[in-house]
Design a protein around this motif. Structure first.
Motif, PDB file in Angstrom:
ATOM      1  N   UNK A 228       0.828  -1.192   0.000  1.00 49.10           N
ATOM      2  CA  UNK A 228       0.000   0.000   0.000  1.00 49.10           C
ATOM      3  C   UNK A 228       0.863   1.243   0.000  1.00 49.10           C
ATOM      4  N   UNK A 229       0.278   2.353  -0.383  1.00 43.54           N
ATOM      5  CA  UNK A 229       1.018   3.604  -0.415  1.00 43.54           C
ATOM      6  C   UNK A 229       1.445   4.024   0.990  1.00 43.54           C
ATOM      7  N   UNK A 230       2.698   4.378   1.125  1.00 45.87           N
ATOM      8  CA  UNK A 230       3.216   4.835   2.408  1.00 45.87           C
ATOM      9  C   UNK A 230       3.645   3.729   3.342  1.00 45.87           C
ATOM     10  N   UNK A 231       3.665   2.480   2.880  1.00 43.19           N
ATOM     11  CA  UNK A 231       4.074   1.368   3.739  1.00 43.19           C
ATOM     12  C   UNK A 231       5.542   1.489   4.113  1.00 43.19           C
ATOM     13  N   UNK A 232       5.816   1.328   5.392  1.00 46.74           N
ATOM     14  CA  UNK A 232       7.196   1.350   5.873  1.00 46.74           C
ATOM     15  C   UNK A 232       7.802  -0.052   5.901  1.00 46.74           C
ATOM     16  N   UNK A 277       0.082  -1.360  -5.189  1.00 49.69           N
ATOM     17  CA  UNK A 277      -1.280  -1.747  -5.533  1.00 49.69           C
ATOM     18  C   UNK A 277      -1.304  -3.047  -6.310  1.00 49.69           C
ATOM     19  N   UNK A 278      -0.333  -3.236  -7.222  1.00 53.99           N
ATOM     20  CA  UNK A 278      -0.260  -4.488  -7.983  1.00 53.99           C
ATOM     21  C   UNK A 278      -0.027  -5.669  -7.054  1.00 53.99           C
ATOM     22  N   UNK A 279       0.827  -5.490  -6.051  1.00 52.76           N
ATOM     23  CA  UNK A 279       1.099  -6.567  -5.111  1.00 52.76           C
ATOM     24  C   UNK A 279      -0.135  -6.879  -4.269  1.00 52.76           C
ATOM     25  N   UNK A 284      -4.750 -10.762  -3.308  1.00 52.52           N
ATOM     26  CA  UNK A 284      -6.190 -10.850  -3.064  1.00 52.52           C
ATOM     27  C   UNK A 284      -6.929 -11.621  -4.157  1.00 52.52           C
ATOM     28  N   UNK A 285      -6.331 -11.708  -5.343  1.00 48.21           N
ATOM     29  CA  UNK A 285      -7.001 -12.383  -6.455  1.00 48.21           C
ATOM     30  C   UNK A 285      -6.425 -13.748  -6.795  1.00 48.21           C
TER      31      UNK A 285
END
Length: 293
Positions: A228-232, A277-279, A284-285
């Motif tokens: 996700x965006x901003x993940x540390x 987002x791709x990861x 999830x799919x």
């Protein structure tokens, strides 16, 4: 050292002639002299250009070789080979790997929750159990109290399950542990992030086997982190080998104990990392596998 640095790969002295049998003409890198096929070329030099007939011959040999290997790895059809090796596909005293090909026996006939169960009472079934337990014990459900309890009771022998669950609860709820990997106190991911923890078995090996106990090593890769965006703590890959001591208990293989070590770890390829987002979308799919042989 480049191919042009030493004797046998062409002199570069002004006015001199290259002494390499495969020297060039006018800087075009075309072959100057074609040696007979029977003469070996330089170890890392340019090979003589071969005709179409030679190419067809080489391709034919490769195809036949691949076919021979595939035929050799097929099951015997009557199960004789599997019976002689306890269903593992290899003799117990052999260090050779066993191909993950169908053996004619379906070791999984049921499930406990989301975990496969009802494994065959042989070496094949022990390997399938170990691979499936690796997936369960490395899943994100282990970070949830309810999921951890269900998995522990499903994979461990009853005599050690309670004690193991107590140990695991201490680890997963220990002060600062969940926060250190970016999760909330209940083991869930913060808003806007997707927690990924997935083990992917590459192969298994029987280290020892008897009717009551089996020792099986599972080599696997693991994806772990927050997408996700901003993940540390971005999703990263690790490689491990876990060796299980399995006991035949209550009509199924269960974990008595295990040890874990890093690797073997391959060299990473020069590939661009996917976006967060791709990861997240991928995990999830794309569902996981039930491992059986």
């Amino acid at each position: 050292m480049s191919y042009d640095d030493g004797h046998g790969y062409g002199s570069r002295e002004p006015g001199g002639r290259p002494d390499d049998a495969y020297s060039t003409l006018g800087g075009t890198r075309q072959t100057r002299t074609r040696l007979p096929d029977s003469e070996p070329g330089p170890p890392y030099g340019r090979r003589p250009v071969r005709g179409t007939r030679s190419l067809v011959t080489v391709v034919g040999v490769v195809v036949l070789l691949i076919g021979a290997i595939a035929f050799a790895n097929r099951g015997s059809g009557d199960g004789a080979a599997d019976k002689a090796t306890g269903g593992s596909g290899t003799k117990s005293d052999s260090a050779a790997s066993a191909p993950t090909a169908p053996t004619g026996t379906d070791p999984v006939t049921g499930k406990t929750g989301t975990i496969a169960s009802g494994f065959a009472h042989d070496a094949q079934g022990a390997q399938s159990a170990a691979a499936n337990y690796t997936v369960a014990l490395g899943s994100d459900q282990m970070f949830d109290a309810k999921g951890r309890r269900e998995i522990t009771r499903a994979v461990y022998v009853p005599a050690v399950a309670a004690a193991r669950l107590t140990d695991l609860d201490k680890v997963y709820t220990g002060e600062g542990f969940l926060a250190s990997i970016g999760l909330k106190p209940d083991g869930t991911a913060p808003e806007g992030l997707t927690f990924i923890s997935r083990s992917n078995p590459v192969g298994s090996k029987v280290e020892g086997y008897s009717g009551a106990e089996a020792t099986v090593s599972v080599w696997y890769s693991a994806l772990f982190g927050l997408a996700g965006e901003g993940s540390k703590n971005p999703v990263a890959e690790g490689w491990y080998t876990t060796t299980y001591t399995l006991s035949w208990s209550g009509g199924d293989w269960k974990v008595q104990d295990f040890t874990q070590k890093d690797g073997p770890t391959p060299v990473g390829r020069d590939q661009s990392a996917s976006t967060a987002q791709e990861m997240a979308d991928a995990v999830e799919t794309f569902g996981g596998f039930t491992y059986a042989r």
